[in-house]
Design an enzyme around this catalytic site. Structure first.
Site, PDB file in Angstrom:
ATOM      1  N   SER A 196      39.349  42.081  35.993  1.00  0.00           N
ATOM      2  CA  SER A 196      40.323  42.563  36.315  1.00  0.00           C
ATOM      3  C   SER A 196      40.529  42.263  37.733  1.00  0.00           C
ATOM      4  CB  SER A 196      40.263  44.017  36.179  1.00  0.00           C
ATOM      5  OG  SER A 196      38.684  44.337  37.024  1.00  0.00           O
ATOM      6  N   ARG A 200      44.814  40.816  38.240  1.00  0.00           N
ATOM      7  CA  ARG A 200      45.953  41.919  39.216  1.00  0.00           C
ATOM      8  C   ARG A 200      46.616  41.000  39.940  1.00  0.00           C
ATOM      9  NH1 ARG A 200      42.035  45.077  41.499  1.00  0.00           N
ATOM     10  NH2 ARG A 200      42.056  46.624  38.939  1.00  0.00           N
ATOM     11  N   ASN A 204      49.623  39.781  39.786  1.00  0.00           N
ATOM     12  CA  ASN A 204      51.433  40.612  40.473  1.00  0.00           C
ATOM     13  C   ASN A 204      51.794  39.164  41.391  1.00  0.00           C
ATOM     14  OD1 ASN A 204      51.793  43.384  41.216  1.00  0.00           O
ATOM     15  ND2 ASN A 204      49.681  43.334  40.745  1.00  0.00           N
TER      16      ASN A 204
END
Lengths: 260, 159
Positions: A196, A200, A204
């Site tokens: 994660s 992440r 993004n």
């Protein structure tokens, strides 16, 4: 001079292709280096180290200058976060958090440069591909998150002891008799951390860059409206992502120090 | 987009960055920050101490000033008292001296008068004796009649 991509699909693909060097030229497998990612990340890391080292060497108890104040502000900010979250003594965690924050922030900051600026310059001097935002490369985000993950494992074993760590993996949350459920759960739980963390940041920044590319495909007279809006919003995102990566690192490492 | 050897390269880069930060950046800045914190704390404490000292000094100055004023008033008071006394003394002295001189003068006058009176008595006695001798035609034994004449004279002079 290398030909500029002509249609939008080519343009986007061109922007999403790394400048790479492979051992096997014909088939770009695992033994490939993304040169643009490496060079830009090392360059930005170098800038960070240079600035902070410069300030650190001149750091005195006297009245600080502008650069020194800025650096000290960062150090104090990170130090306070670490002290609030991490209850223990570690010489590593605070510098690690500072490095993560500054490095990720600087790499994210490259996203705010005009999306064609550096690639066009590169094309002019004969570099065919160039991705200037290293955090849009999974290799970089995974490199960081896996490093953090290794540290988490190391701390788990060295602080709690191998046996306690093993017991934590097998005997929680359902007790020792259900270890065959506990263990896979624990493995998933642990593995989700680096996954994660890396995805992440990558997601993004990759999405952010993609939107900049799409905006660049609009007619020139309208670009400034979505462009400026997205750029301003992106200032928040790049700071936030750098902060989240640092904060989660601190949290994971402090979890490794404390038994559940 | 594939994961490749870049991953390893970045892990090495990352470790180097962290190690450098840990060894050569963090300790220096942390130390400087701590020192500055101590310096500022000391400075604040010193300022506080100075402020308290000043307050005490001002208090003391007030006290001293009040004392000094009191003393000055006392001195002035004493001086004026003393001056009054000196003047009084001088007056008294002068008065006494004057009285003394007056007494002396009076005494002198009295003596002078007595002497004049005695001379006069003597002269009158002589004249009376001479007159009586002429009248009586012979000499009068002055010593024999003296007492009588003196008595006469004293009767005259007491009138």
């Amino acid at each position: 001079m290398i030909e500029a991509p002509s249609n939008p699909t080519q343009y986007i693909q061109h922007h999403l292709t790394n400048l790479s060097w492979s051992v096997d030229k014909a088939n770009a497998g695992f033994f490939t280096l993304n040169l643009d990612t490496l060079i830009y990340s090392i360059l930005l890391g170098g800038i960070f180290l240079f600035l902070f080292r410069f300030a650190a060497k001149r750091a005195t108890a006297g009245v600080p200058g502008k650069l020194q104040s800025c650096v000290e502000l960062m150090v104090m900010f990170v130090d306070n976060l670490v002290k609030e979250t991490f209850h223990g003594k570690s010489k590593l965690i605070a510098p690690l958090a500072l490095t993560i924050f500054m490095w990720v922030f600087l790499m994210n900051l490259m996203d705010l440069l005009p999306v064609d600026l550096l690639p066009s310059l590169g094309r002019a001097v004969g570099v065919p591909y160039m991705r200037v935002v290293p955090t849009t490369d999974l290799n970089l985000t995974f490199a960081m998150s896996i490093s953090v993950f290794i540290l988490v494992i190391v701390y788990n074993i060295s602080i709690k002891g191998p046996w306690a760590f093993f017991k934590e993996l097998t005997c929680t949350p359902f007790g020792p008799y259900l270890f065959f459920i506990n263990f896979p759960l624990a493995i998933v739980h642990e593995l989700s951390k680096p996954l994660s963390l890396a995805l992440r940041l990558f997601g993004n920044l990759y999405a952010g860059e993609l939107i900049f590319i799409l905006i660049a495909l609009l007619p020139w007279w309208i670009q400034w409206i979505p462009g400026s809006m997205w750029a301003i919003f992106h200032i928040l995102i790049i700071l936030l992502q750098a902060f989240i990566f640092m904060m989660l690192t601190i949290v994971y490492l402090s979890m490794a120090h404390e038994s559940h | 987009m594939n994961l490749n050897l870049t991953l390893l390269g970045q892990m090495i880069t990352f470790s180097l960055l962290v190690i450098f930060t840990m060894k050569y950046i963090w300790p220096l800045i942390a130390k400087a920050l701590q020192e500055r914190e101590a310096t500022i704390a000391n400075g604040l404490a010193a300022a506080e101490r100075g402020r308290r000292d000043l307050e005490l000094a001002q208090h003391k100055v007030g006290e001293l000033l009040r004392d000094a004023k009191l003393q000055a008033a006392e001195i002035v008071d004493q001086a004026s008292k003393r001056a009054t006394r000196i003047v009084e003394d001088a007056k008294e002295q002068a008065h006494k001296e004057g009285n003394r001189l007056i007494h002396l003068a009076r005494d002198d006058i009295e003596q002078e008068r007595l002497r004049a009176k005695a001379d006069l008595q003597h002269d009158i006695t002589a004249m009376a004796v001479a007159g009586a001798a002429k009248i009586l035609g012979g000499r009068i034994d002055i010593s024999a009649n003296n007492d009588m004449i003196k008595q006469l004279l004293s009767e005259v002079s007491s009138e």
